[in-house]
Design a protein around this motif. Structure first.
Motif, mmCIF file in Angstrom:
data_model
loop_
_atom_site.group_PDB
_atom_site.id
_atom_site.type_symbol
_atom_site.label_atom_id
_atom_site.label_comp_id
_atom_site.label_asym_id
_atom_site.label_seq_id
_atom_site.Cartn_x
_atom_site.Cartn_y
_atom_site.Cartn_z
ATOM 1 N N GLU A 95 0.882 -1.169 0.000
ATOM 2 C CA GLU A 95 0.000 0.000 0.000
ATOM 3 C C GLU A 95 0.918 1.217 0.000
ATOM 4 N N LEU A 96 0.851 2.006 -1.051
ATOM 5 C CA LEU A 96 1.800 3.106 -1.204
ATOM 6 C C LEU A 96 1.070 4.444 -1.298
ATOM 7 N N ASN A 97 1.518 5.415 -0.511
ATOM 8 C CA ASN A 97 0.967 6.767 -0.564
ATOM 9 C C ASN A 97 1.788 7.605 -1.533
ATOM 10 N N PHE A 98 1.150 8.072 -2.603
ATOM 11 C CA PHE A 98 1.821 8.893 -3.610
ATOM 12 C C PHE A 98 1.501 10.367 -3.407
ATOM 13 N N ALA A 99 2.431 11.200 -3.845
ATOM 14 C CA ALA A 99 2.241 12.644 -3.757
ATOM 15 C C ALA A 99 2.925 13.316 -4.925
ATOM 16 N N VAL A 100 2.491 14.531 -5.214
ATOM 17 C CA VAL A 100 3.173 15.367 -6.210
ATOM 18 C C VAL A 100 4.067 16.341 -5.453
ATOM 19 N N ILE A 101 5.342 16.344 -5.827
ATOM 20 C CA ILE A 101 6.343 17.202 -5.191
ATOM 21 C C ILE A 101 6.726 18.317 -6.160
ATOM 22 N N THR A 102 6.848 19.540 -5.663
ATOM 23 C CA THR A 102 7.237 20.654 -6.531
ATOM 24 C C THR A 102 8.130 21.630 -5.775
ATOM 25 N N ASN A 103 8.860 22.439 -6.518
ATOM 26 C CA ASN A 103 9.617 23.546 -5.911
ATOM 27 C C ASN A 103 8.980 24.889 -6.284
ATOM 28 N N ASN A 104 7.807 24.805 -6.913
ATOM 29 C CA ASN A 104 7.084 26.002 -7.320
ATOM 30 C C ASN A 104 5.592 25.822 -7.049
ATOM 31 N N PRO A 105 5.182 25.905 -5.783
ATOM 32 C CA PRO A 105 3.778 25.660 -5.406
ATOM 33 C C PRO A 105 2.781 26.586 -6.088
ATOM 34 N N GLU A 106 3.232 27.758 -6.506
ATOM 35 C CA GLU A 106 2.327 28.718 -7.149
ATOM 36 C C GLU A 106 1.702 28.145 -8.420
ATOM 37 N N LYS A 107 2.457 27.276 -9.106
ATOM 38 C CA LYS A 107 1.933 26.674 -10.339
ATOM 39 C C LYS A 107 0.744 25.759 -10.066
ATOM 40 N N PHE A 108 0.600 25.337 -8.822
ATOM 41 C CA PHE A 108 -0.462 24.397 -8.462
ATOM 42 C C PHE A 108 -1.592 25.077 -7.692
ATOM 43 N N LYS A 109 -1.594 26.396 -7.694
ATOM 44 C CA LYS A 109 -2.626 27.143 -6.989
ATOM 45 C C LYS A 109 -3.986 26.878 -7.620
ATOM 46 N N ASN A 110 -4.989 26.633 -6.791
ATOM 47 C CA ASN A 110 -6.355 26.334 -7.251
ATOM 48 C C ASN A 110 -6.404 25.100 -8.161
ATOM 49 N N ILE A 111 -5.511 24.161 -7.912
ATOM 50 C CA ILE A 111 -5.414 22.972 -8.762
ATOM 51 C C ILE A 111 -6.691 22.144 -8.759
ATOM 52 N N GLY A 112 -7.414 22.193 -7.633
ATOM 53 C CA GLY A 112 -8.652 21.421 -7.536
ATOM 54 C C GLY A 112 -9.708 21.895 -8.501
ATOM 55 N N GLN A 113 -9.649 23.159 -8.867
ATOM 56 C CA GLN A 113 -10.648 23.726 -9.764
ATOM 57 C C GLN A 113 -10.233 23.638 -11.223
ATOM 58 N N ARG A 114 -8.969 23.890 -11.519
ATOM 59 C CA ARG A 114 -8.550 23.975 -12.920
ATOM 60 C C ARG A 114 -7.912 22.699 -13.457
ATOM 61 N N GLY A 115 -7.583 21.736 -12.588
ATOM 62 C CA GLY A 115 -6.989 20.496 -13.049
ATOM 63 C C GLY A 115 -5.512 20.649 -13.389
ATOM 64 N N LEU A 116 -4.962 19.661 -14.098
ATOM 65 C CA LEU A 116 -3.525 19.613 -14.378
ATOM 66 C C LEU A 116 -3.146 20.166 -15.758
ATOM 67 N N THR A 117 -4.092 20.732 -16.448
ATOM 68 C CA THR A 117 -3.829 21.249 -17.791
ATOM 69 C C THR A 117 -2.671 22.252 -17.781
ATOM 70 N N GLY A 118 -1.734 22.045 -18.691
ATOM 71 C CA GLY A 118 -0.596 22.961 -18.813
ATOM 72 C C GLY A 118 0.591 22.613 -17.937
ATOM 73 N N LEU A 119 0.451 21.588 -17.096
ATOM 74 C CA LEU A 119 1.541 21.176 -16.209
ATOM 75 C C LEU A 119 2.215 19.915 -16.746
ATOM 76 N N THR A 120 3.446 19.685 -16.324
ATOM 77 C CA THR A 120 4.186 18.473 -16.685
ATOM 78 C C THR A 120 4.712 17.830 -15.420
ATOM 79 N N LEU A 121 4.399 16.547 -15.237
ATOM 80 C CA LEU A 121 4.804 15.824 -14.032
ATOM 81 C C LEU A 121 5.711 14.657 -14.386
ATOM 82 N N GLY A 122 6.837 14.534 -13.703
ATOM 83 C CA GLY A 122 7.760 13.430 -13.918
ATOM 84 C C GLY A 122 7.300 12.183 -13.192
ATOM 85 N N ILE A 123 7.277 11.043 -13.897
ATOM 86 C CA ILE A 123 6.948 9.762 -13.281
ATOM 87 C C ILE A 123 7.968 8.727 -13.738
#
Length: 237
Positions: A95-123
């Motif tokens: 059972e693994l807890n995943f999270a998104v880590i960033t050094n620029n939290p401002e890019k994720f402001k209001n993420i719940g409303q606008r979604g991930l459009t325009g962002l790039t996440l490393g996996i």
């Protein structure tokens, strides 16, 4: 056909009379060592049995299980499988807890409303079946977790998807203390051993092993060896 069957039984009953089961690993290669530890513990609950782990591309896992090349997949996400030819254990292996880590939290402001459009996440490469909730056009696959954080540092990506435990280990080594967890994007994944339906007896044996591992301190022993917590909560012996 006869030669294929003969070879199968030679492999199956070799190693001084032990039954050898072939296990596929569709997860990133960093999981090979942990998978060996997990299945060595399961084998202790099965007389004269051993499991051999082989890393294969995740896209081949389901096909190879159904074909019979492998007996069991180390662990897979149930929600991502529709085939009636496959079965899972009732108990998850991790059972693994995943999270998104960033050094620029401002890019994720209001993420719940606008979604991930325009962002790039490393996996991690080969882990797309785990991160199926993350849109394909947002993913940037990397070979190593350290590579993802390097790309984050130079602004090539906006965030890194990893487990909380991995993040803690990275923070112990990193000089960059600006990394933040985006709590709104956290999620937990449970991975279950997956088998072809014809291997239901093996499935039941693995289930017994998993239940006993949760009671006998096996997960704590593995955590001590690897530093990785494989259950959502530590279990008492």
């Amino acid at each position: 056909m006869l030669k294929s069957l003969l070879l199968y039984f030679i492999i199956l009953f070799s190693a001084h009379g032990k039954t050898i089961y072939q296990v596929s690993l569709g997860s990133p290669k960093e999981w090979v060592g942990i998978s060996k530890l997990l299945y060595a513990e399961i084998a202790k609950e099965m007389k004269d049995t051993t499991f051999e782990i082989s890393k294969i591309p995740s896209k081949r896992v389901i096909k190879e299980l159904i074909k019979g090349t492998y007996d069991v997949e180390v662990g897979w996400h149930k929600d991502n499988v529709n085939s009636k030819e496959l079965v899972f254990t009732n108990t998850p292996i991790v059972e693994l807890n995943f999270a998104v880590i960033t050094n620029n939290p401002e890019k994720f402001k209001n993420i719940g409303q606008r979604g991930l459009t325009g962002l790039t996440l490393g996996i991690p490469r080969g882990a797309h079946y785990i991160h199926h909730k993350i849109p394909v056009d947002v993913r940037y696959e990397v070979n190593r977790l350290e590579q993802a954080f390097d790309l984050l540092d130079i602004g090539r990506i906006d965030g890194v998807v990893t487990t909380i435990q991995n993040f803690k280990n990275i923070m112990k080594k990193s000089r960059n203390k600006k990394y933040k967890i985006i709590n709104e994007l956290g999620y937990m994944i449970k991975l279950y051993p997956m088998l072809a339906k014809r291997n239901i007896i093996l499935r039941d044996s693995i289930e017994v092993g998993l239940q006993r591992m949760r009671k006998n301190g096996a997960y704590k022993r593995i955590k001590k060896k690897t530093g990785i917590q494989l259950l959502e909560k530590d279990l008492q012996n």
